[in-house]
Design a protein around this motif. Structure first.
Motif, PDB file in Angstrom:
ATOM      1  N   ASN A  26      41.055  -9.200  20.343  1.00  0.00           N
ATOM      2  CA  ASN A  26      41.826  -7.981  20.143  1.00  0.00           C
ATOM      3  C   ASN A  26      41.778  -7.519  18.687  1.00  0.00           C
ATOM      4  N   SER A  27      42.127  -6.257  18.492  1.00  0.00           N
ATOM      5  CA  SER A  27      41.985  -5.625  17.184  1.00  0.00           C
ATOM      6  C   SER A  27      42.907  -6.239  16.140  1.00  0.00           C
ATOM      7  N   GLN A  28      44.078  -6.704  16.542  1.00  0.00           N
ATOM      8  CA  GLN A  28      45.015  -7.280  15.576  1.00  0.00           C
ATOM      9  C   GLN A  28      44.480  -8.580  14.993  1.00  0.00           C
ATOM     10  N   GLU A  63      40.374  -5.713  23.268  1.00  0.00           N
ATOM     11  CA  GLU A  63      41.727  -5.204  23.466  1.00  0.00           C
ATOM     12  C   GLU A  63      42.140  -4.496  22.185  1.00  0.00           C
ATOM     13  N   ASN A  64      41.946  -3.177  22.183  1.00  0.00           N
ATOM     14  CA  ASN A  64      42.132  -2.395  20.962  1.00  0.00           C
ATOM     15  C   ASN A  64      43.459  -1.658  20.980  1.00  0.00           C
ATOM     16  N   ASP A  65      44.433  -2.181  20.266  1.00  0.00           N
ATOM     17  CA  ASP A  65      45.752  -1.541  20.199  1.00  0.00           C
ATOM     18  C   ASP A  65      45.704  -0.217  19.439  1.00  0.00           C
ATOM     19  N   ASP A  66      44.686  -0.040  18.571  1.00  0.00           N
ATOM     20  CA  ASP A  66      44.622   1.162  17.741  1.00  0.00           C
ATOM     21  C   ASP A  66      44.318   2.416  18.551  1.00  0.00           C
ATOM     22  N   THR A  67      43.736   2.268  19.736  1.00  0.00           N
ATOM     23  CA  THR A  67      43.357   3.457  20.497  1.00  0.00           C
ATOM     24  C   THR A  67      44.573   4.222  20.991  1.00  0.00           C
ATOM     25  N   ALA A  68      45.741   3.607  20.932  1.00  0.00           N
ATOM     26  CA  ALA A  68      46.958   4.311  21.339  1.00  0.00           C
ATOM     27  C   ALA A  68      47.335   5.391  20.326  1.00  0.00           C
TER      28      ALA A  68
END
Length: 202
Positions: A86-88, A113-118
């Protein structure tokens, strides 16, 4: 009985040897990074079904290493193997960084799992330094066959140096670009489905 045909299949992709002389069978509870770091050239790595989550970049510098699926765990069918990150935890680093020759992956899914796309303002654009999920460098001729790369908001592959990776019968999903080509790299894409990638090669 399981390993023999898998070894023959991967050996056909090896340019420097006729067969694999080492075998390593892993389960999702094993530390993939640690196992790979101790692999010798000529190793067949069999990943039993499940999810192998990476918190740091998986470095593959050895030559003649094949990663494939095998076995049945809790009723799962062969091929149900995911390597995730994941991005974190990864930041701007790739999930995989490959410089070894004759490295191959078969029937494995890679999921970012890219949380930044939100957050739309965090999404990289084509004019910025694009984060890449899988990096192939130096003179590597890594092969990805029948794999799926699901990487929202980043590039699926970054190929550089004089590398000539082969991406065969793969599915690339949700990436902003399929393959970023740098320097004298010459990737080969054959029979791939690019899904909703913004650009195939750039």
């Amino acid at each position: 009985p399981l390993l023999a045909p898998l070894a023959r299949t991967c050996a056909m992709q090896s340019h420097d040897m006729d067969e694999f002389i080492h075998e390593c069978i892993l389960t999702p509870s094993d530390d993939l990074s640690e196992a790979v770091s101790t692999c010798k050239p000529g190793t067949l790595v069999v990943l039993t079904p499940g999810t192998y989550h990476q918190t740091q970049t998986l470095l593959i510098e050895q030559s003649n290493v094949c990663f494939t699926t095998g076995g049945v765990v809790d009723g799962a069918s062969p091929g149900s193997v995911k390597i995730t990150g994941n991005s974190q935890e990864l930041g701007h680093s790739p999930l995989l960084r490959i410089s070894g020759r004759s490295v191959s992956f078969r029937n494995i899914d890679f999921v970012y799992e890219n949380d930044d796309t939100a957050n739309a303002e965090d999404k990289p654009t084509m004019d910025e330094n694009i984060v890449s999920f899988i990096a192939v460098s130096e003179s590597s001729d890594a092969t990805f066959q029948k794999c799926e790369v699901d990487c929202p908001g980043v590039a699926a592959f970054d190929v550089s140096g004089t590398s000539k990776p082969q991406i065969i019968d793969c599915v690339i999903k949700r990436s902003i670009i399929g393959v970023v080509v740098k320097e004298d790299a010459a990737p080969v894409l054959d029979g791939c489905v690019l899904g909703d990638a913004a650009t195939a090669v750039g």
